[in-house]
Structure formats: C-alpha cells, structure tokens
Scaffold this motif. Sequence first.
Motif, short mmCIF file in Angstrom:
data_model
loop_
_atom_site.label_atom_id
_atom_site.label_comp_id
_atom_site.label_asym_id
_atom_site.label_seq_id
_atom_site.Cartn_x
_atom_site.Cartn_y
_atom_site.Cartn_z
N UNK A 61 1.01 -1.34 0.14
CA UNK A 61 0.03 0.08 -0.07
C UNK A 61 0.80 1.36 0.03
N UNK A 62 2.37 1.14 0.56
CA UNK A 62 3.10 2.13 0.46
C UNK A 62 4.24 1.75 -0.66
N UNK A 63 4.75 2.35 -1.49
CA UNK A 63 5.77 2.04 -2.50
C UNK A 63 6.79 3.42 -2.81
N UNK A 64 7.95 3.01 -3.10
CA UNK A 64 8.85 3.76 -3.44
C UNK A 64 9.20 3.75 -5.02
N UNK A 65 9.43 5.01 -5.46
CA UNK A 65 9.85 4.73 -6.80
C UNK A 65 11.51 4.15 -6.89
N UNK A 66 11.89 3.46 -7.97
CA UNK A 66 13.26 2.56 -7.70
C UNK A 66 14.42 3.80 -7.49
N UNK A 67 14.05 4.82 -7.81
CA UNK A 67 15.34 5.94 -7.44
C UNK A 67 15.32 6.44 -6.15
#
Lengths: 968, 166
Positions: A25-31
């Motif tokens: 439900x919470x994600x980060x962009x790969x960078x």
Amino acid sequence: MSRLLLGLALLAVAHLASAAVSSHSLIASPDGKFLYSADFDSGYVSRIETANPKSRLERQVGKDIRRLALDSTHQLLAATDYRAEDVLLLDARNLKVKHRLHLPKRPFGVVYDARNRLFWVTLFQSAKLVGISESGKVLYSQHTADTPRGLALLSDGRLLMTHSMTGQVSIYNTRSLPPTLEKRITLKTTQNPDQTVSQGLPRRLDNIAVSPDERVAWLPHVLWNFDHPFQFQSTVFPAISVLSLKAGEEREIPSWRKQLFKQINLTNTRNRTLIVSNPAEAAFSPDGKKVYVTMAGSEDVLVFDRSRSIHDPGKVGPNSDDPGAKAVQLVRTLPGSNPRGLVIQGDDIYVQNAMSLDLTKLTRGGNSPFARARVTVAQWVKLVDKDPLPAKIREGERIFNDADTSKHPSYPMAGDSWMSCDSCHTDGFNFTNRYLMAAAPRNIHENAITGHASLKHMVGGDFVGDYIRMIQNTQGGLGHDTRDQAKPVDPDQPPDNVRRDMEALHAYVTRPFNLPFVSTWLRVDGVDGQGQFLHPQSWLNSATCASCHSDIFKQWVDSNHHYMAGSDPYYRLLEDLAGKTEGEGFRAWCLGCHDPERLSVGEKQHGQANHMFDKGGQFLQRAGLHPTTLNDEGASCLFCHRITRLDDAGGNANFTVNLKDRATYPGEDSNNALFRWFGKRLIQAKPQAHIDSYSQPFYSSSQFCGSCHTEFSPGPGARIVGTYEEWAKSSFNAPTDPARNRTCIDCHMHADISRIGQPVPGYATDGGKLKKNVVTHQFTGANYFLPGLRNPHQAEMSLALLRTAAKLGLSLDRNGVVVRVTNVGAGHKFPTGVADFRQFWLEVTVTDAEGKVILANGQPDADGKVPDDARQFRKVFGDKDGKPVGLEFWRYARMLEDTRIPADSYRDEHYPLPDQVRWPIHVTAKLDFRIFPAWVTRLVQQQNPTLPTPGIKTLNTIEQTFGAPHAD
Amino acid sequence: MTAMSVGHESLDLAQRCKARWQALAYRNRTAEWTLYALAFSGLPLIAAFSADWQWQRWDLVGHALLGTFGFITLILPFWSSHRRLLLRSRKSFLRMTGRITEVLLLVTGASGYYLILWGNRGGPLGNLVHQAHLIASLGLTLVVMRHAWRWSVLQPLWKRLGLGAR
C-alpha cells in the motif's frame, strides 16, 4: 555490433526482472525520489517527494484504494480500488486516471511483471488472478483457490499469492503465459489444550515480504483460535510465517514462525511480555539482516534481527529449533493511527498510517545488530489534506481497527493491545464472515455459538451495550483487563465518552457496504449510510407486472413468498416477540427477508394490514392505480429481481438490492395512467433492456435461495437454518449429472409436482415464448396452510410435494416393530427450515390377531396435542443453559434434540411390543404433519382470532401384517 | 397571379381538395425528413450498437411517438398521393423502386404498430415482427434514398459529398 546490442538487450531484460516485487500500500520509486501511497477508504492516491515532503500531490481516484504498483518506466501506476471494484492505471507523474477497468469482486493485490510487461491483480472475492496490459486491457483471467490477496513476483518469474482466508500460498509460473500453478502450500495449523498458547488457523495473509536474496518470504498474519468460546487472550494471536523459496522445494519452515511468547517475547521494564496485534506488512533492511513489521492493531513496529540465525533455509533440518530471526525491539507506540504499509529507504523507514492518513518517519539507527529504530518525525507528511470521511465514521473505523491500549488507557478498545474487531472481521462485514463461521467447528449439542456469546440484546436490540460486551469479553477492552489502569464500564450504563465511541463505531458498522441494518445482511444500493433510507416510491407495486406476466403474478400473489410478514399471523407473533424481548432494532433481522421493502424505507416493523384471506391480490390490484405509494410485504417482484449482488457471508439476506440502476422506461413508474400506459408500450416494443434489468445469472443458482434460507443468529453466529447447506451436501446437488441434479427451483418452482424432474412447458409472459420448462412462482413449500387460506390449489401442491419427501417402511426386530422413515425426495433434511416449529411425527397402531389394539403411539388428544412420547422429526433448540428456547429461537445456543433426517438417509423408530402377543399382528403407521403445534396456534389466535386452526395432514400411510418372528 | 387566385376561389371544395391531394404528391420533403428521422432514431435502438440506456430510453420515446403519429399524418398521406406518379412513370427504375418502397413501407409500418401496440413478448411472432421491422426499415431507408435521389432533401449532402444529381 549486433552481438553487442543483443548483449545489452539481454542485460536490460535481466535488469528489469532482477528483483522481487511485492504488492504494497506504500511504495517507493526505484530511484527513491518519490513515495506513492494508497490511501485506503479516503479513495485518494498520494505522491510524496522524499526530499521535499511538502511537495505532495494527492488525487481522489476512487473509493477504497488498497495496493499500488509501478511499471518499469515508473510512469504508470496501477492501483486497486477494493470497494468500487476497479483497477486504475494512473499517470505516475500527475496521478490522473488513464484507464479504469471494472473488475469485480474486490480487487486487492497488484504487482508489475517486467518480463511480461503487465500487471497481475488478485480479485479477492471472485478468486481470480488477472493480467492487465499497460494499455489497460485484460489479457489473462483465471480462477484461483479461494480468497487470493497478497502478491509477490520473484525475479525468476515465480508469482507468490496468499490466500487470505484459507491460510495458503500458491506459487504460479509466469515464465510462460497464461500462468500455471506449480505448488500450493498450506500453512501449518496448530492446536494446544492450553488456549492461551499461540495456536490456530493462519488467516488474514495480506502481504508478502521477500528477502533481498529471495531465499525466504515472510508472511504477516493472525491465527484464529475459534475452537472454544471467545475469551480474552485466547481467540486471536499475531504471527508471521516464513517460507523457504528454494525453487521447486518451496515449503513453510514451521520453526521459523514468529508467535507470541515463543519468538515474539519482548518484555517491558516490569518484565511483562509486550503484546502486539494485527501484523500487517513486513520489509527487509537492504542487507537483509533485519526485518521490520508494522502491527496495525497495537500500533507498533516490531524489529527482527536475522544476523545471528541461520539464513539459508536449506540448512534448517526438520527438527531444528533455530528461530531464523529474533525479535529485538518493539517501537511502541507509533504516533499515527493504524500503521499498515512501510518502506525502507537506506536508514529511513516510512510508515503509512491508514486511519490518521499520514506518514511517520523513523530511523533504523544504522546496520549494527545493536542499532535501535526510533521515530524521527511523528507526522512526516499528511497524506490527504481533507479526509472525505465524516469525522464520526472515521472515528468509528479507527475504533474498529484499534487495539492500542496505551493510547486510551482509561477506556481502551482492547486489553493489553491484544486484538481489534478487524482481527476477525476483515475489512468490516463482508463475505469473509463465512470463513469466520467455518473456522469455529462446533459440536452443536454442546455449543452451537460460533461468535459472540453473552449478548444481552442480540446487538440490534441495543448496540451500545452489546458492542461493549463484545469488546470486553473478546478483546479485553473497556475495563475487562484492568492491569493498565482501565476503568470499569457497565454495558448498560456506560460513561458518555464510551457511549459516544460506541455510536461512532456504530456509524462505521452501519455504512452501506457493512451492515446498514445491523441485524440483517441485507444491503440496499442507494442507501447512503447516513441514517437515510430509500424513498418509499422507489418500490413498485407488483401488480404492475401482472399486465404482462399475469400467470406468474397469480402464482406469486397468493404464495408464502408474498404474504410472509404482516399477513402471516405466526410471523407477526414472533417478530413482535423479538422486538419485545431483545429491543426494537432486532426486528431488522426478521424484516431483511420477510419485509425488506418496509425495512429499506425506514420502517421498523411489519405492516399492520393483514391480507391473510386476500385472494388473487385484490388489494394490490386496487392499489395499482397508485403503484409507487405501496410498500408491500414479502419478496416482491422488484425485490427479488433487483438483487444484483450475492455476497455469501453465511446467510441472513446476504445480498444487495439495487433499485437506482434499473433500466426504467419513460412513463412506466408514472402516477399518470396515460403515461404509464405509454411506458408499458415502450417496454413491449423493446423489451430487452427490461429483461436484462431484471435478470442475473445467479437467479437459477440454489445459492440465491440460500441467501435467506440460511439463517444464523446475529452476533452469536449460531446456525439456525441451514437448508442450503443441507442440500449442497446431498446427492441432489449433482451439477455434473443432470438426471440426478435437483436445484431449489426444480422442485419448489415447478408447475406440476407430480412431474418433478420433467420439463413442463408454459408461459412466463402473456403472448410470449412458450418455454420448455416454465419456472413458476408459487414457491411450493411445507406451509400448505397459509397459502391454502387464499388458494386451495397451492395447498394441494404443498401437500403433494410433502408426500414425495419421505417413504415409510415396516419391519420386525427382536423387540418389536420398526418403522423406517427414509428421506427419499426432500433434497435437504426432513424437515428443514423452521423444523423447531413444524410437526412431523409417526402415528403407529398395532392390533393383534383378535383385532385388539396392543400398541398405539402418536395419536393426538382431543385438543390436538401430540403426545410427548410420539416420535417426532424435528430439532429442539436450547439456550446457553440447556433450557428449550420455545418461541425465542434466536437464543439458540445448543441443540437439545435433532431427529431430522438428512437427504438420502433414514431413521428407524423402534416400538417395543407387549409380552404375550397373539400373532399375527397388523401394523399401521402414518406419517402425520401439522404446520404449527396447537399451542403456538392458540397463542397466535389470541392476537388474531380470525385465524383458523390448522388441521393434521397424513402424508403417508403403510400397513402390514406380520406373523410371529422366527426364533434364532 | 391575381387571375389564378380568383380562379382558385371559384373552385368548389372537392376540386380544391383534389388539387391539394395532387399537389401533395410532389411535397416529399416532410415525409422524407420524417422517414430519415425515424431511421436515424431507430439505429441506436439496435442491440448491436449497445448505446447507453439513458440515451436510448428517450430515443425510444421519440422514435415511438414519431413512428406512431408521423407515419399516419405525414408519410402515409404523401405516399398515397405520390404512388399515382410512380404508377404512371415512364422510368422503370422509379416504378421498380417505388413498388419496393411501397412494400417496405407496409411492412415497416405494420410491424411498427404491432410492436408499439402489442409488443415483442418473446414469442416467435414477436421476434419475427421485430426482425421484419428492423430489416424492412433499413431497406426502406436505402431504397427511398435512391428512389428520391434527384429530388431528395439529402441532395445538399450528396452534393457536398460529390454525389449530387446533375
């Protein structure tokens, strides 16, 4: 050159598929520049710039956003909308919706598959795995095992899928498409005689965390321990199961399961073990040596250290006691409310709080085994500027999810942070209820209650008091556990602030998608959950349908499916009693099936008019001039034919009625006769929209009927009527054998009872198509009496059907006469339904060679009372103290007597003969039936003197003469 | 002009009616527009088009009202008057398309009234009538377009498309 390009291309593909991805439900962009948050039932998606959290973008895109996934370009963001049942593809830069796909029911998990350039989505309720292209097309859709929810895609193409309500994990191969199932692992169920030891069924597996080396997967979940009456500290336990992911040898490592007291055993300064609840999501540190788990109920982050344990599951022997990781720290208590998602970026941890709709920032404190995580910014960023939920509902939802004892020490919702309502009622009240009931196997003769016992008003009668009792007795909250300075609360006289909390909880519980009427599971699409109801004119008089469906109308109008509330004096007696003994609100339990129109428009009880003797629906025909001002009782045309959704929660009207989206024709609902006439002309000119609007594929399914013909007591969850389940287990449920298969419709909606199993041609529409087998709407059942007051033909049909149910046989044994009653035709138990009121019994007479009666049993007395020693086929409900419940059947807590005969089965009744019999003897056995016992009818007649007294009907008779038995 | 007016005034009622009736044979515009409007409003009602019901329901009202009243008051009188011309026409093409138009008009009209007054209730006859109405009306529209080509109300459109009559 070409080799170089090929090498680069292979490198690129390898890179794309180089790391496991999980549904979160919470994600980060790969960078690491952006965080994306699915903001649950605010309906928002937020994007936060990690370097500048004030630079936040939020957009309301649906109703209840659960999980997110980014594609490989980081420009396309997939989101699942659990309640609107959509999957959204958003532009990750501005969060604008590019594609919206309606995918019922309950899309939940989503991951991006770089190898195949698509998103995988789980449909939780429909049990499906769906592959969606980047352009928003459904490319693959396949059935899975029940309740798929969490997803994780490994770099080698294995797709892990949790089955939330069955405690399983499926492993699919996505290297070739469509995906193929390679393995299904069932997580271990443990039992211990000591109910306070962590044990039970693994349930609520929502998320998967894969270690950086992809050797193990951590699965946060709870254990449901329902094999005993609910009590504080023994019903739900937190746990995290661990899977070994070695390709081809995937398995659970039971010794690595993290459970309370054994592997989650952190103590406070007073040497008391800290209890955590509702493990939600887990994340590994970049080096894989630590694992951080959010505890959504107790509102903590639990930290595990793997550095001093075996990392390689291959080195764990079957008897190993290596824990795999050790709980080293509990970050208690987090400042936000209901922590769910978490993301680790270097040394930072971002925790998503689902109820307070904000992010908390923590630091891991470095990579050292002795590093301590701590909160650095309590509210690092607000996810949604203005929560669209009304404050009272949000507070109610927070309470529903709350197990944090320390935040409200005087009046906590849970003792010792043990559990919340949400620990069992996943996402509120929905189809998962049936898994709750299934998880509580019971010997019904000892205890039939699967849910909350000791309710004083069956919830609906006084929700405040009963909510408090549930919270106290199951969760240890509101003064039950006083170790943390909780104040005592009297459920009947709670303090004002507790009452306000319970009212807020009620506001959440009664949201349209939960239990808007509390006691019944009926939902009406269009009721907004703010205490409003449908307008009475939303309903139509069924007589308006008669102009084209005259035969169907005539069948229905006299039937028991019509007059089953105000015009059924037996029903009136029982509903009035329910309201009087439990509280007026409890009537809704009855009204959901018996009088749904009135319930939906805000009426609290059955109507006062009694049309018991009204033949052919004359009063409806008279009211036909003003069709939109009548709220009729029973299952009207519009009611049944606008049930647009089934949610098998275990019965009690678990369906949704939708009136607002039906395809209406201009004029058809008008009060002006000319316009109405013209509207009908339009329907007939182009009827397809009308047909489509009143038909659903599930109307022919027995499960549809089972929605009302399965009843359980609301709150205690004791199964009161199980007709559908009885049928489902019988040989009559044979979908692969059409000659044997008999659905509800085949017998109870058949035009000719003597020809059940054969098609009977007929018309459903006047002047319409001759159907090979017309489905008639008289709903032939056991109740011959009340329909017979209006329609003798329907009474005859009922009795004819009853006569096909059971067969009698006679024999002798050493001790006397044996009467065998075989359930040959009922298709469910004989009797079923309200078998606690129906009277089926044997009347046996034996005469000797001189014609003298030497045995008589079952002959009613002059008042019509069936003697106590008669052999009856029935169920007798008892309350928690083992006393017969009498009319208050909803107080059923244990089965005192059950002599019903299952389908395909028989029951032998033995009648000892007196000594010195003069042979031969002549035996006569009759199977008698009366719709209600005489004492019940007398009670009803006190209220309604015009009610005739139902007679006794002999369904079957057998006679035989026996000579003296041979001595052995 | 004055003499003509005086002449008309001197005609008796029957003659005036006859003159109007004969003149009606050449007044194709209203009837033709009505026919195209019926065809245009009927298209979205075809199941294959899957038009949104909120749109269809009002389209159905328009189609039904125009069909019920427009056919009797506008199309039928024109055609009754006009068929005299086609029977006498020296052009076999016009006679042929006129005949076809007449048959299709009969089928379309009769089936339309059947549908609105009795309805397609799912029986074989209802289905047959429904299909007949659909097919005949599509055919009718195309045949009328061709039949009326030179004098059609659609002539400006044909011209714009480079198909105008020379």
